[in-house]
Design an enzyme around this catalytic site. Sequence first.
Site, PDB file in Angstrom:
ATOM      1  N   ASP A 124     -77.413  -9.214  -7.534  1.00  0.00           N
ATOM      2  CA  ASP A 124     -77.886  -9.944  -8.884  1.00  0.00           C
ATOM      3  C   ASP A 124     -79.587  -9.842  -9.627  1.00  0.00           C
ATOM      4  OD1 ASP A 124     -77.693 -11.978 -11.505  1.00  0.00           O
ATOM      5  OD2 ASP A 124     -75.355 -12.529 -10.305  1.00  0.00           O
ATOM      6  N   ASP A 132     -82.781 -26.776  -3.239  1.00  0.00           N
ATOM      7  CA  ASP A 132     -81.129 -26.780  -3.148  1.00  0.00           C
ATOM      8  C   ASP A 132     -81.012 -25.324  -2.055  1.00  0.00           C
ATOM      9  OD1 ASP A 132     -80.848 -28.799  -4.707  1.00  0.00           O
ATOM     10  OD2 ASP A 132     -79.988 -27.844  -5.579  1.00  0.00           O
ATOM     11  N   HIS A 159     -80.552 -15.827 -13.229  1.00  0.00           N
ATOM     12  CA  HIS A 159     -78.905 -15.522 -13.177  1.00  0.00           C
ATOM     13  C   HIS A 159     -78.309 -15.453 -11.748  1.00  0.00           C
ATOM     14  CE1 HIS A 159     -75.383 -13.692 -13.314  1.00  0.00           C
ATOM     15  NE2 HIS A 159     -74.882 -14.157 -14.582  1.00  0.00           N
ATOM     16  N   ALA A 268     -64.492  -5.328 -10.786  1.00  0.00           N
ATOM     17  CA  ALA A 268     -63.545  -6.198 -10.690  1.00  0.00           C
ATOM     18  C   ALA A 268     -61.945  -5.738 -10.687  1.00  0.00           C
ATOM     19  CB  ALA A 268     -63.765  -6.962 -11.480  1.00  0.00           C
ATOM     20  N   SER A 325     -69.633 -15.264 -14.641  1.00  0.00           N
ATOM     21  CA  SER A 325     -70.910 -14.928 -13.449  1.00  0.00           C
ATOM     22  C   SER A 325     -70.660 -16.260 -12.962  1.00  0.00           C
ATOM     23  CB  SER A 325     -72.462 -15.231 -14.229  1.00  0.00           C
ATOM     24  OG  SER A 325     -72.551 -13.676 -14.096  1.00  0.00           O
TER      25      SER A 325
END
Length: 369
Positions: A124, A132, A159, A268, A325
């Site tokens: 990405d 986190d 992103h 995809a 996404s």
Amino acid sequence: MDKLDKNVIDMIRSQSKFDGRLVNILGVQESATALVRVRNPLHLSMLERNFEVTALYPFIRSVGIKCALKDAIKLERMQEVEYVSAQSKVFALNGSVEEDGGSTTMLSLPTDLDGKDVTMCVMDTGVSLHSDLSIPKERIVHFVDMIDGEAQPYDDNGHGTFVAGIACGNGTLSGGRIMGVAPRANVVGLKVIGANGESGTFKILDGMQWLFDNFRQYGIRVVCMSFGAEPQSYADPLKIGAEMLARSGLIVVAASGNSGENALKSPAISNEVIAVGAVDEEDKLAQFTSRGIYQGALRPDVFADGVNVKGIAAGGTYSLMTGTSAAAPYVAGACCLLCQKYRNITPRQAKSIIVSSAKYINGNRVFRL
């Protein structure tokens, strides 16, 4: 362009081994970057001897070259060459990102699985250090930057960090209220997209080649690809690259795209990846989701939460994202849980479980934990 050049362009255009976009580019400029795929890996060294090679992708029997018209003529005559394509633009597939606030999609986790000892790669815009992901222990275990070559984890877009958080965030900053699917899984950040959310075929293939060469060394089991490009009609390089990763043992999860009906994005389009579209919190199809039939198969494989999803922001806070996404890492995180439970699970088995676990809602396979 003189008449001779036009005749040459028309001749090349008639050859099925040439991507039409590349031919069009060579019709208006002196050269272009091109990806050349050969029929046998042994032919790669021949290309290196005869052309100005700018990139090597042995995992898909391809090289990147600087291609002028004279090079195209030479390639057209070489029986060893299977296909020659232009470089495509690739985009991170978030529909929109907003500051924290408004409705949110919360995740429900199995109590006995958390992704411990499983590593996921996020291909990405990068991954930033965030409470986190980094407290109580650092779970960004490796970082590779194909854009600027930086050594330390960063994300100049946000992103990739958001994607990593949906899959692997542990909720430290929110006191456990906002948590990813596999909150103890490790993350390898592979930056292949720039600050503007855009990239190109070669940068993505650089990342895929690195992953192919190194995923066993870093124990990577799952890779999340929340990006997409317009598919090529033949020998699509991102599709082929994703398939080679899957055949090597990686579970590949890809966002289907945000361009609506009959506008699926690569990688995809591949039947060997888990393609994920988006639904809202009421399980209604998000109309932006790319979907349709590709080579006889209905895609995407499943739909997951992708509207107003809350996750971590690169600045160390939280934000909302809408887009496929956001849906893809939900499924990628679930694949981490499967790897924790079934240590020897194959990509094909993981896809079968994800698809068979989804429920038909409003005519769509909706995956929820």
